[in-house]
Enzyme design. Structure first.
Site, PDB file in Angstrom:
ATOM      1  N   CYS A  93      -1.950   0.793   7.433  1.00  0.00           N
ATOM      2  CA  CYS A  93      -2.846   0.571   7.533  1.00  0.00           C
ATOM      3  C   CYS A  93      -3.073  -1.145   6.661  1.00  0.00           C
ATOM      4  O   CYS A  93      -3.886  -1.898   7.410  1.00  0.00           O
ATOM      5  CB  CYS A  93      -4.135   1.754   7.208  1.00  0.00           C
ATOM      6  SG  CYS A  93      -3.667   3.451   8.198  1.00  0.00           S
ATOM      7  N   ARG A  94      -2.934  -0.739   5.596  1.00  0.00           N
ATOM      8  CA  ARG A  94      -4.449  -1.859   4.177  1.00  0.00           C
ATOM      9  C   ARG A  94      -3.126  -3.523   4.612  1.00  0.00           C
ATOM     10  O   ARG A  94      -3.868  -4.165   4.223  1.00  0.00           O
ATOM     11  CB  ARG A  94      -4.200  -0.941   3.376  1.00  0.00           C
ATOM     12  CG  ARG A  94      -5.568  -0.347   3.444  1.00  0.00           C
ATOM     13  CD  ARG A  94      -5.849   0.476   1.366  1.00  0.00           C
ATOM     14  NE  ARG A  94      -4.282   1.459   1.866  1.00  0.00           N
ATOM     15  CZ  ARG A  94      -4.165   2.189   0.536  1.00  0.00           C
ATOM     16  NH1 ARG A  94      -5.065   2.471  -0.474  1.00  0.00           N
ATOM     17  NH2 ARG A  94      -3.442   2.868   0.721  1.00  0.00           N
ATOM     18  N   SER A  95      -1.859  -2.897   4.068  1.00  0.00           N
ATOM     19  CA  SER A  95      -0.970  -3.937   3.626  1.00  0.00           C
ATOM     20  C   SER A  95      -0.252  -4.507   5.188  1.00  0.00           C
ATOM     21  O   SER A  95      -0.225  -6.055   4.788  1.00  0.00           O
ATOM     22  CB  SER A  95       0.436  -3.821   2.705  1.00  0.00           C
ATOM     23  OG  SER A  95       1.142  -2.524   3.304  1.00  0.00           O
TER      24      SER A  95
ATOM     25  N   CYS B 179       0.808  -1.337  -0.194  1.00  0.00           N
ATOM     26  CA  CYS B 179      -0.091   0.237  -0.135  1.00  0.00           C
ATOM     27  C   CYS B 179       0.993   1.106   0.267  1.00  0.00           C
ATOM     28  O   CYS B 179       2.095   0.977  -0.103  1.00  0.00           O
ATOM     29  CB  CYS B 179      -0.558  -0.480   1.240  1.00  0.00           C
ATOM     30  SG  CYS B 179      -0.020  -0.098   2.938  1.00  0.00           S
TER      31      CYS B 179
ATOM     32  N   ASP C  30      -8.423   3.829   0.474  1.00  0.00           N
ATOM     33  CA  ASP C  30      -7.181   4.227   1.817  1.00  0.00           C
ATOM     34  C   ASP C  30      -8.128   4.778   2.714  1.00  0.00           C
ATOM     35  O   ASP C  30      -9.079   5.600   2.793  1.00  0.00           O
ATOM     36  CB  ASP C  30      -6.007   5.435   1.094  1.00  0.00           C
ATOM     37  CG  ASP C  30      -4.837   5.593   2.192  1.00  0.00           C
ATOM     38  OD1 ASP C  30      -5.253   5.817   3.388  1.00  0.00           O
ATOM     39  OD2 ASP C  30      -4.646   6.370   1.653  1.00  0.00           O
TER      40      ASP C  30
ATOM     41  N   ASN D  24       2.385   1.490   4.347  1.00  0.00           N
ATOM     42  CA  ASN D  24       2.504   0.089   4.858  1.00  0.00           C
ATOM     43  C   ASN D  24       1.882   0.224   6.808  1.00  0.00           C
ATOM     44  O   ASN D  24       2.848  -0.320   7.212  1.00  0.00           O
ATOM     45  CB  ASN D  24       4.099   0.277   4.519  1.00  0.00           C
ATOM     46  CG  ASN D  24       4.227  -1.312   4.779  1.00  0.00           C
ATOM     47  OD1 ASN D  24       5.613  -1.595   5.517  1.00  0.00           O
ATOM     48  ND2 ASN D  24       3.332  -2.082   5.808  1.00  0.00           N
TER      49      ASN D  24
HETATM   50  P1  4NP Z   1      -2.097   2.539   4.027  1.00  0.00           P
HETATM   51  O1  4NP Z   1      -2.566   3.852   4.442  1.00  0.00           O
HETATM   52  O2  4NP Z   1      -0.774   2.890   2.637  1.00  0.00           O
HETATM   53  O3  4NP Z   1      -2.935   1.887   4.032  1.00  0.00           O
HETATM   54  O4  4NP Z   1      -0.610   2.594   4.842  1.00  0.00           O
HETATM   55  C1  4NP Z   1      -1.541   5.429   5.050  1.00  0.00           C
HETATM   56  C2  4NP Z   1      -1.137   5.419   5.604  1.00  0.00           C
HETATM   57  C3  4NP Z   1      -0.172   6.878   6.003  1.00  0.00           C
HETATM   58  C4  4NP Z   1      -0.492   7.706   4.932  1.00  0.00           C
HETATM   59  C5  4NP Z   1      -1.399   7.600   4.384  1.00  0.00           C
HETATM   60  C6  4NP Z   1      -2.169   6.166   3.697  1.00  0.00           C
HETATM   61  N1  4NP Z   1       0.422   9.618   4.619  1.00  0.00           N
HETATM   62  O5  4NP Z   1      -0.183   9.614   4.379  1.00  0.00           O
HETATM   63  O6  4NP Z   1       1.158   9.578   5.827  1.00  0.00           O
END
Ligand code: 4NP
Length: 167
Positions: A17-19, A12, A127, A15
């Site tokens: 939340c989703r992954s 993702c 997201d 790294n």
């Molecule tokens: P992820 O979510 O890609 O599912 O881990 C996010 C985590 C952090 C951010 C964006 C999306 N950020 O902008 O810090």
């Protein structure tokens, strides 16, 4: 240890939340199927914002509610070497996929994780970072569905193990 493991990388943006949720869900599914020694599982982000950090609290809580502990995972950034190392490099959304394609390496392995959940009605895992906890639960359900589809694909294409009809 066998050296013919199938290697799966979930990707993702951050790294956190989703992954890592996908990694935790898939690890449990694979372990419950008795295949932990046949499949290597990891996750990464296409940006380095959260390198070394544990998963987001909301992701940890959501996974925890479903009996999955992802607290020990740490964020890392995807590299070109990952594209050569892993058999499956599965992006959560099109932005992640395009970021991966921008790395040097075997981009033929890059796919969309939700391709393994054709019945879910969407092609990208949204997201959840800027939203509330309900978003994380929705993401969890999408990931769970795709994880089952992915394991079926790996069994068929790599492990040649049919589902046990008597189970
Ligand atoms: P992820 O979510 O890609 O599912 O881990 C996010 C985590 C952090 C951010 C964006 C999306 N950020 O902008 O810090």
């Amino acid at each position: 240890m066998r050296n013919d493991k199938v290697r799966v990388l979930f990707v993702c943006l951050g790294n956190i939340c989703r992954s890592p949720m996908a990694e935790g869900i898939f690890r449990k599914l694979v372990a419950d199927a008795g295949l932990a020694d046949r499949i290597l599982i990891d996750s990464a982000g296409t940006h380095g914002y959260h390198i070394g950090e544990p998963p987001d609290e909301r992701a940890q809580r959501t996974a925890g509610r479903h009996g999955i502990d992802i607290s020990g995972l740490r964020g890392r950034e995807a590299t070109a070497a990952d594209l050569d190392t892993f058999d499956y490099v599965l992006a959560m959304d099109y932005e992640n996929r395009d970021n991966l394609r921008g790395l040097r390496g075997d981009t033929a392995k890059v796919g969309m994780f939700l391709a393994y959940a054709p019945g879910c009605g969407c092609t990208e895992v949204p997201d959840p970072y800027f939203g509330g906890c309900e978003g994380f639960e929705h993401v969890y359900r999408l990931l769970e569905e795709a994880a089952a589809g992915l394991l079926a694909d790996i069994r068929e294409r790599h492990l040649r193990l049919a589902e046990n009809p008597y189970k």
